[in-house]
Design a protein around this motif. Structure first.
Motif, PDB file in Angstrom:
ATOM      1  N   GLY A 132       0.823  -1.211   0.000  1.00  0.00           N
ATOM      2  CA  GLY A 132       0.000   0.000   0.000  1.00  0.00           C
ATOM      3  C   GLY A 132       0.854   1.257   0.000  1.00  0.00           C
ATOM      4  N   GLY A 133       1.916   1.260   0.817  1.00  0.00           N
ATOM      5  CA  GLY A 133       2.825   2.409   0.836  1.00  0.00           C
ATOM      6  C   GLY A 133       3.507   2.607  -0.500  1.00  0.00           C
ATOM      7  N   THR A 134       3.930   1.517  -1.124  1.00  0.00           N
ATOM      8  CA  THR A 134       4.561   1.607  -2.451  1.00  0.00           C
ATOM      9  C   THR A 134       3.593   2.162  -3.472  1.00  0.00           C
ATOM     10  N   PHE A 135       2.356   1.708  -3.382  1.00  0.00           N
ATOM     11  CA  PHE A 135       1.320   2.164  -4.313  1.00  0.00           C
ATOM     12  C   PHE A 135       1.170   3.688  -4.270  1.00  0.00           C
ATOM     13  N   ILE A 136       1.200   4.246  -3.065  1.00  0.00           N
ATOM     14  CA  ILE A 136       1.026   5.694  -2.916  1.00  0.00           C
ATOM     15  C   ILE A 136       2.219   6.459  -3.465  1.00  0.00           C
ATOM     16  N   PHE A 137       3.427   6.044  -3.079  1.00  0.00           N
ATOM     17  CA  PHE A 137       4.618   6.829  -3.426  1.00  0.00           C
ATOM     18  C   PHE A 137       5.140   6.581  -4.840  1.00  0.00           C
ATOM     19  N   LYS A 138       4.661   5.542  -5.494  1.00  0.00           N
ATOM     20  CA  LYS A 138       5.164   5.299  -6.844  1.00  0.00           C
ATOM     21  C   LYS A 138       4.599   6.309  -7.860  1.00  0.00           C
ATOM     22  N   PHE A 139       3.708   7.185  -7.398  1.00  0.00           N
ATOM     23  CA  PHE A 139       3.233   8.250  -8.289  1.00  0.00           C
ATOM     24  C   PHE A 139       4.393   9.130  -8.742  1.00  0.00           C
ATOM     25  N   ILE A 140       5.509   9.087  -8.004  1.00  0.00           N
ATOM     26  CA  ILE A 140       6.703   9.839  -8.390  1.00  0.00           C
ATOM     27  C   ILE A 140       7.176   9.378  -9.766  1.00  0.00           C
ATOM     28  N   GLY A 141       7.062   8.082 -10.046  1.00  0.00           N
ATOM     29  CA  GLY A 141       7.429   7.574 -11.365  1.00  0.00           C
ATOM     30  C   GLY A 141       6.564   8.166 -12.456  1.00  0.00           C
ATOM     31  N   ASN A 142       5.257   8.343 -12.182  1.00  0.00           N
ATOM     32  CA  ASN A 142       4.364   8.955 -13.167  1.00  0.00           C
ATOM     33  C   ASN A 142       4.728  10.411 -13.429  1.00  0.00           C
ATOM     34  N   ILE A 143       5.252  11.082 -12.404  1.00  0.00           N
ATOM     35  CA  ILE A 143       5.700  12.468 -12.587  1.00  0.00           C
ATOM     36  C   ILE A 143       6.838  12.519 -13.598  1.00  0.00           C
ATOM     37  N   TYR A 144       7.800  11.602 -13.471  1.00  0.00           N
ATOM     38  CA  TYR A 144       8.912  11.573 -14.424  1.00  0.00           C
ATOM     39  C   TYR A 144       8.445  11.208 -15.825  1.00  0.00           C
ATOM     40  N   LEU A 145       7.428  10.352 -15.919  1.00  0.00           N
ATOM     41  CA  LEU A 145       6.869  10.051 -17.233  1.00  0.00           C
ATOM     42  C   LEU A 145       6.225  11.301 -17.832  1.00  0.00           C
ATOM     43  N   GLY A 146       5.524  12.071 -16.993  1.00  0.00           N
ATOM     44  CA  GLY A 146       4.927  13.322 -17.457  1.00  0.00           C
ATOM     45  C   GLY A 146       5.962  14.360 -17.839  1.00  0.00           C
ATOM     46  N   LEU A 147       7.132  14.297 -17.202  1.00  0.00           N
ATOM     47  CA  LEU A 147       8.242  15.205 -17.527  1.00  0.00           C
ATOM     48  C   LEU A 147       9.027  14.725 -18.743  1.00  0.00           C
ATOM     49  N   GLN A 148       8.542  13.668 -19.386  1.00  0.00           N
ATOM     50  CA  GLN A 148       9.217  13.065 -20.540  1.00  0.00           C
ATOM     51  C   GLN A 148      10.586  12.504 -20.164  1.00  0.00           C
ATOM     52  N   LEU A 149      10.674  11.915 -18.970  1.00  0.00           N
ATOM     53  CA  LEU A 149      11.910  11.297 -18.491  1.00  0.00           C
ATOM     54  C   LEU A 149      11.635   9.844 -18.088  1.00  0.00           C
ATOM     55  N   PRO A 150      11.233   9.014 -19.054  1.00  0.00           N
ATOM     56  CA  PRO A 150      10.915   7.625 -18.719  1.00  0.00           C
ATOM     57  C   PRO A 150      12.108   6.845 -18.178  1.00  0.00           C
ATOM     58  N   ALA A 151      13.313   7.254 -18.579  1.00  0.00           N
ATOM     59  CA  ALA A 151      14.506   6.550 -18.098  1.00  0.00           C
ATOM     60  C   ALA A 151      14.639   6.675 -16.577  1.00  0.00           C
ATOM     61  N   ILE A 152      14.239   7.833 -16.026  1.00  0.00           N
ATOM     62  CA  ILE A 152      14.320   8.023 -14.567  1.00  0.00           C
ATOM     63  C   ILE A 152      13.296   7.130 -13.869  1.00  0.00           C
ATOM     64  N   ASN A 153      12.114   7.021 -14.466  1.00  0.00           N
ATOM     65  CA  ASN A 153      11.107   6.119 -13.908  1.00  0.00           C
ATOM     66  C   ASN A 153      11.626   4.684 -13.899  1.00  0.00           C
ATOM     67  N   ASN A 154      12.230   4.272 -14.994  1.00  0.00           N
ATOM     68  CA  ASN A 154      12.810   2.927 -15.073  1.00  0.00           C
ATOM     69  C   ASN A 154      13.918   2.753 -14.045  1.00  0.00           C
ATOM     70  N   LEU A 155      14.688   3.818 -13.839  1.00  0.00           N
ATOM     71  CA  LEU A 155      15.791   3.755 -12.878  1.00  0.00           C
ATOM     72  C   LEU A 155      15.272   3.515 -11.464  1.00  0.00           C
ATOM     73  N   LEU A 156      14.173   4.165 -11.106  1.00  0.00           N
ATOM     74  CA  LEU A 156      13.589   3.974  -9.775  1.00  0.00           C
ATOM     75  C   LEU A 156      13.137   2.525  -9.583  1.00  0.00           C
ATOM     76  N   VAL A 157      12.513   1.965 -10.620  1.00  0.00           N
ATOM     77  CA  VAL A 157      12.039   0.580 -10.536  1.00  0.00           C
ATOM     78  C   VAL A 157      13.217  -0.379 -10.366  1.00  0.00           C
ATOM     79  N   VAL A 158      14.249  -0.188 -11.192  1.00  0.00           N
ATOM     80  CA  VAL A 158      15.406  -1.076 -11.147  1.00  0.00           C
ATOM     81  C   VAL A 158      16.185  -0.899  -9.846  1.00  0.00           C
ATOM     82  N   ALA A 159      16.207   0.317  -9.313  1.00  0.00           N
ATOM     83  CA  ALA A 159      16.905   0.555  -8.043  1.00  0.00           C
ATOM     84  C   ALA A 159      16.263  -0.262  -6.919  1.00  0.00           C
ATOM     85  N   GLY A 160      14.935  -0.328  -6.914  1.00  0.00           N
ATOM     86  CA  GLY A 160      14.241  -1.137  -5.912  1.00  0.00           C
ATOM     87  C   GLY A 160      14.586  -2.612  -6.041  1.00  0.00           C
ATOM     88  N   GLN A 161      14.640  -3.104  -7.286  1.00  0.00           N
ATOM     89  CA  GLN A 161      14.980  -4.506  -7.516  1.00  0.00           C
ATOM     90  C   GLN A 161      16.436  -4.792  -7.152  1.00  0.00           C
TER      91      GLN A 161
END
Length: 430
Positions: A132-161
């Motif tokens: 549930g906490g991840t669900f709320i804070f992962k909106f940060i990834g959508n912000i980077y997608l909106g900023l046309q920075l999909p690589a940063i969104n991918n970086l956040l996902v891979v950093a967690g893994q």
């Protein structure tokens, strides 16, 4: 765009390495049975991840639109409204799941042996709260997608893994063999990364910092309406993909979930690569179709067809090398038959073919047929998988996946041809 594509390739390349390393390292901490249980539990947690009712896609598109028009105040309002609304959506869902867990026999539902996996209910409660906490804070990834920075969104996902990999490796080295520890590490790692990225993100983009004052409920209609169609497609697809682990563990055994997931992860490497190549088609098709440049769409799809043939050849090579790769990857702990690998290769081929055309249809905005077919697939899949599993076991469930996804692949191809020739009408043109 080129920088983000190049960055995404590098990041996804590292992601592939992490995903492959996670399997043998996790198997050093867990038995095949325990690993199958974890994969099944994880598939249930994924359901929670889809309950934003399109808010993620809505924020991504609306934020990009606001920034393109230099509407910085509206951009802040969109971010604030999304963040606050997520709290109101996810917290009741988390509590609801926990209440349901008190009334459900988790061992019976998942067909898990209580003597092998103790305190299943307590584990699920902790994991649901973390998710549930991840669900709320992962909106940060959508912000980077909106900023046309999909690589940063991918970086956040891979950093967690990557964090998961590092901690589980430490557990393995120290001889800690605990399903509870492994599951919590897997689930908490993305949350840790998103929480750490929160101050970094809003220090760099201060004008987007969420604020209660900036909340505007009038923006929610646009955020929800834009993503609601995609939401139905995602949820219907989720019924198919996420329910597979639950079906396998109930109809067969948690050990079979491990076989299914390892073979899928091997062949799905090509899906990951193909997605990186085909994803830009979405936005590019939107632009071309709006300008009436149908010829450009035809030309680029001809190139994509040649790429699909190349990927089919890669699948054949992967199939031929599968036994050797499994032995190097997971050793002698897991034995995967050639038949399962062959069926999984066919399944991945169908997904690649379907994805190629669906990206174009999403770009054009003709979603009605995809939505209807995907919902129909979700309805058919479970009874079909049950029937075929009685006849062919694990092979039957993979065959069911192939058949239902083939429906969408064929319909996507037909609708694309109709749109390109101007013959689309009725539901095919909506």
């Amino acid at each position: 765009m080129l920088k983000n594509i190049a960055g995404s390739f590098l990041i996804k390349g590292w992601n592939c390495i992490v995903q492959f390393l996670l399997v043998p390292i996790t198997l050093n901490c867990l038995t095949q049975y325990e690993y199958g249980v974890w994969l099944t539990v994880n598939s249930i947690l994924i359901w929670i991840d889809q309950f934003d009712i399109g808010l993620g896609n809505g924020l991504r598109n609306k934020l990009a639109e606001a920034l393109a028009k230099n509407e910085r105040e509206r951009a802040k309002t969109l971010v604030s409204s999304t963040f606050i609304t997520l709290f109101f959506i996810i917290i009741p869902i988390v509590f609801a799941f926990i209440v349901v867990l008190q009334t459900v026999d988790c061992y019976q539902f998942l067909k898990v042996d209580a003597t092998i996996i103790p305190n299943m209910k307590g584990l699920l409660e902790v994991l649901v709260a973390l998710m549930g906490g991840t669900f709320i804070f992962k909106f940060i990834g959508n912000i980077y997608l909106g900023l046309q920075l999909p690589a940063i969104n991918n970086l956040l996902v891979v950093a967690g893994q990557t964090l998961s990999l590092a901690v589980i490796y430490i557990l393995s080295v120290n001889g800690i063999h605990s399903l509870f520890a492994v599951a919590v590490v897997y689930t908490a790692s993305p949350l840790v990364v998103y929480i750490l990225s929160y101050p970094v993100t809003f220090c760099k983009y201060k004008f987007l910092t969420p604020s209660l004052r900036a909340f505007d409920k009038s923006e929610l209609k646009g955020l929800f309406s834009l993503g609601v169609t995609f939401f139905f497609v995602q949820v219907a697809g989720l019924v198919i993909f996420a329910s597979s682990n639950i079906l396998i563990t109930n109809l067969l055994s948690p050990s079979d979930v491990t076989l299914y997931q390892i073979s899928y992860r091997y062949f799905s490497l090509l899906i990951m690569v193909f997605t990186l190549i085909s994803a830009p088609l979405w936005s590019a098709t939107t632009d071309a179709y709006a300008r009436g440049d149908v010829e450009w769409i035809r030309n680029v799809m001809e190139k994509m067809r040649r790429i699909m043939f190349a990927f089919a050849g890669c699948l054949m090579l992967m199939l031929l090398a599968s036994s050797l790769f499994y032995k190097i990857w997971v050793g002698d702990k897991i034995s995967i038959t050639w038949t399962l690998s062959a069926l999984m290769a066919v399944y991945v081929a169908v997904l690649i073919y379907s994805t190629c055309y669906s990206n174009v249809l999403f770009g054009i905005g003709k979603l009605r047929m995809i939505t209807c077919v995907t919902v129909l697939e979700a309805i058919i899949y479970i009874p079909l998988a049950i029937c075929l599993s009685y006849r062919w076991g694990l092979y039957g469930i993979v065959v069911a996946l192939i058949l239902v996804n083939l429906m969408c692949a064929v319909c996507n191809r037909i609708q694309y041809s109709m749109l390109m020739t101007g013959k689309a009408s009725g539901i095919w043109n909506k």
